[in-house]
Design a protein around this motif. Structure first.
Motif, short mmCIF file in Angstrom:
data_model
loop_
_atom_site.label_atom_id
_atom_site.label_comp_id
_atom_site.label_asym_id
_atom_site.label_seq_id
_atom_site.Cartn_x
_atom_site.Cartn_y
_atom_site.Cartn_z
N VAL A 222 0.84 -1.21 0.00
CA VAL A 222 0.00 0.00 0.00
C VAL A 222 0.87 1.25 0.00
N ILE A 223 1.89 1.27 0.85
CA ILE A 223 2.74 2.45 0.99
C ILE A 223 3.57 2.69 -0.27
N ILE A 224 4.16 1.61 -0.81
CA ILE A 224 4.94 1.74 -2.04
C ILE A 224 4.05 2.21 -3.18
N GLY A 225 2.85 1.65 -3.27
CA GLY A 225 1.92 2.06 -4.31
C GLY A 225 1.55 3.52 -4.20
N GLU A 226 1.31 4.01 -2.98
CA GLU A 226 0.98 5.42 -2.77
C GLU A 226 2.16 6.32 -3.12
N VAL A 228 4.51 5.61 -5.41
CA VAL A 228 4.69 5.59 -6.86
C VAL A 228 3.56 6.31 -7.59
N LEU A 229 2.32 6.09 -7.11
CA LEU A 229 1.15 6.64 -7.80
C LEU A 229 0.19 7.22 -6.77
N SER A 230 0.43 8.45 -6.41
CA SER A 230 -0.43 9.14 -5.45
C SER A 230 -1.70 9.61 -6.14
N ALA A 231 -2.86 9.17 -5.65
CA ALA A 231 -4.12 9.49 -6.33
C ALA A 231 -5.27 9.56 -5.33
N LYS A 232 -6.35 10.16 -5.76
CA LYS A 232 -7.57 10.29 -4.97
C LYS A 232 -8.70 9.41 -5.50
N LYS A 233 -8.70 9.13 -6.81
CA LYS A 233 -9.75 8.31 -7.41
C LYS A 233 -9.54 6.85 -7.06
N ILE A 234 -10.64 6.16 -6.76
CA ILE A 234 -10.55 4.78 -6.30
C ILE A 234 -9.93 3.87 -7.36
N VAL A 241 -2.07 0.01 -5.50
CA VAL A 241 -1.81 -1.10 -4.56
C VAL A 241 -1.29 -2.32 -5.32
N VAL A 242 -1.90 -2.61 -6.47
CA VAL A 242 -1.43 -3.75 -7.28
C VAL A 242 0.01 -3.52 -7.73
N ILE A 243 0.29 -2.30 -8.21
CA ILE A 243 1.66 -1.96 -8.63
C ILE A 243 2.62 -2.08 -7.44
N GLY A 244 2.19 -1.59 -6.28
CA GLY A 244 3.03 -1.64 -5.08
C GLY A 244 3.37 -3.05 -4.68
N ALA A 245 2.39 -3.97 -4.75
CA ALA A 245 2.64 -5.36 -4.37
C ALA A 245 3.64 -6.03 -5.32
N ILE A 281 12.16 2.03 4.41
CA ILE A 281 12.49 2.95 3.32
C ILE A 281 11.22 3.49 2.67
N ALA A 282 10.23 2.60 2.49
CA ALA A 282 8.96 3.02 1.89
C ALA A 282 8.24 4.05 2.76
N LEU A 283 8.38 3.92 4.06
CA LEU A 283 7.76 4.87 4.98
C LEU A 283 8.48 6.23 4.97
N ILE A 284 9.78 6.18 4.77
CA ILE A 284 10.58 7.41 4.80
C ILE A 284 10.47 8.19 3.50
N LEU A 285 10.38 7.49 2.37
CA LEU A 285 10.38 8.14 1.06
C LEU A 285 9.32 9.24 0.90
N PRO A 286 8.06 9.00 1.32
CA PRO A 286 7.07 10.07 1.16
C PRO A 286 7.44 11.36 1.88
N LYS A 287 8.11 11.25 3.03
CA LYS A 287 8.52 12.44 3.77
C LYS A 287 9.56 13.23 2.98
N PHE A 288 10.55 12.53 2.42
CA PHE A 288 11.54 13.20 1.59
C PHE A 288 10.90 13.81 0.35
N ARG A 289 9.91 13.08 -0.19
CA ARG A 289 9.23 13.56 -1.39
C ARG A 289 8.49 14.86 -1.09
N SER A 290 7.77 14.91 0.04
CA SER A 290 7.01 16.12 0.39
C SER A 290 7.95 17.28 0.68
N LYS A 291 9.08 17.00 1.34
CA LYS A 291 10.06 18.06 1.62
C LYS A 291 10.65 18.61 0.32
N ALA A 292 10.94 17.70 -0.63
CA ALA A 292 11.50 18.14 -1.90
C ALA A 292 10.51 19.00 -2.67
#
Length: 309
Positions: A222-226, A228-234, A241-245, A281-292
């Motif tokens: 779930v985290i890796i998928g989010e 790679v592909l951050s989205a709001k549409k279901i 999530v499929v891509i993340g798995a 690493i997957a948990l940390i990456l979004p934080k670095f991404r938002s900071k960047a």
């Protein structure tokens, strides 16, 4: 990484994608931290294995496993919404109980499916086994994904999403949140058990320990998928999530096949350690991404300010 290793990782990733979709429902849609997954995954495998050995069609066996997982999810939700037990504790209680239940179902720590028919058997001829398992697993994932996309666009699905988004507001709108939580948990653990039922058929047998770390894999997907592909549409959320798995399983395979990791002492026995590191690493990456992104936005703002002055 060899072609066989790649196909194996792809096959495993697609099967775990079904489980990750179940985890998505509990953790993201319902905001219900559920640890039942570590018990419902082997539950689906145990029920499917026993059913296949008893002579049932493998697809029917998968359905039985899914139904067993749904019942486990309902029990977890019932303990929370009706008895008032904290969701985390409710999940732990059911997960612990399922260990004994799974032993009872199999009447042994493991069951062999060697020589038994599976959902893949009718499509296998010659040496195409690896490709067939990937294609069949992919087809099941596509069906599950589009069914979930359709469900969450219905009135009941929207009510479920509203319940997870804001419980008090959903209750104020007249939504039966107890029902939606129990239904959501049933679907979540049903998908996790379905994944377990397919998994044991690829492994040639069911084992009591196959569920260890299931929730970690699901959360990682779930985290890796989010990331790679951050989205709001279901539609895109389930796709992510499929891509993340799949990416998660490929990363694990690459990491364990890496000569660099082998040179510093890592091996197959370090799978759980590598898994934990990848999740971190997957948990940390979004934080670095938002900071960047924030820094980039500030840079653009500063440049505009400088031009005006």
């Amino acid at each position: 990484m060899s072609l066989i290793a790649f196909l194996g990782a792809l096959e495993s990733g697609l099967i775990y994608a079904i489980m990750a979709l179940g985890v998505l429902i509990s953790f993201r849609i319902l905001d219900f931290p559920d640890l039942t997954a570590d018990g419902s995954f082997p539950l689906g495998g145990a029920v499917a294995a026993v059913s296949i050995i008893a002579g049932f069609n493998p697809w029917v066996a998968c359905l039985f496993g899914m139904m067993a997982g749904m019942m486990a999810g309902i029990v977890t939700a019932w303990l929370n919404v009706k008895i008032g037990i904290l969701h985390l504790l409710a999940g732990i209680l059911v997960m612990t109980a399922l260990y004994s239940v799974n032993l009872r179902i199999m009447n042994a720590p493991n069951l062999s499916l060697l020589g038994e028919p599976t959902v893949f058997t009718p499509f296998i001829s010659g040496d195409n086994g690896m490709w067939v398992r990937v294609l069949v697993a992919g087809a099941v994932v596509v069906v599950v994904k589009f069914l979930l996309d359709w469900f969450f666009s219905t009135e009941t699905g929207l009510a479920m999403r509203a319940t997870g988004s804001n419980l008090k507001m959903a209750q104020a709108q007249g939504i039966n949140t107890s029902f939606t939580i129990m239904l959501g948990m049933a679907i979540s653990n049903g998908l996790i058990a379905l994944s377990g039922a397919l998994f044991v058929q690829t492994q040639g047998g069911a084992d009591i320990s196959v569920g260890i770390g299931t929730i970690v894999v699901g959360l990682a997907a779930v985290i890796i998928g989010e990331t790679v592909l951050s989205a709001k549409k279901i539609f895109l959320i389930t796709l992510s999530v499929v891509i993340g798995a799949v990416l998660y399983k490929l990363f694990i395979q690459i990491a364990l096949s890496s000569q660099t990791l082998r040179s510093i002492g890592f091996g197959p026995q370090d799978l759980n350690l590598v898994t934990a590191l990848l999740v971190a690493i997957a948990l940390i990456l979004p934080k670095f991404r938002s900071k960047a992104l924030s820094a980039f936005g500030m840079g653009k703002k500063s440049a505009k300010t400088g031009g005006v002055s």
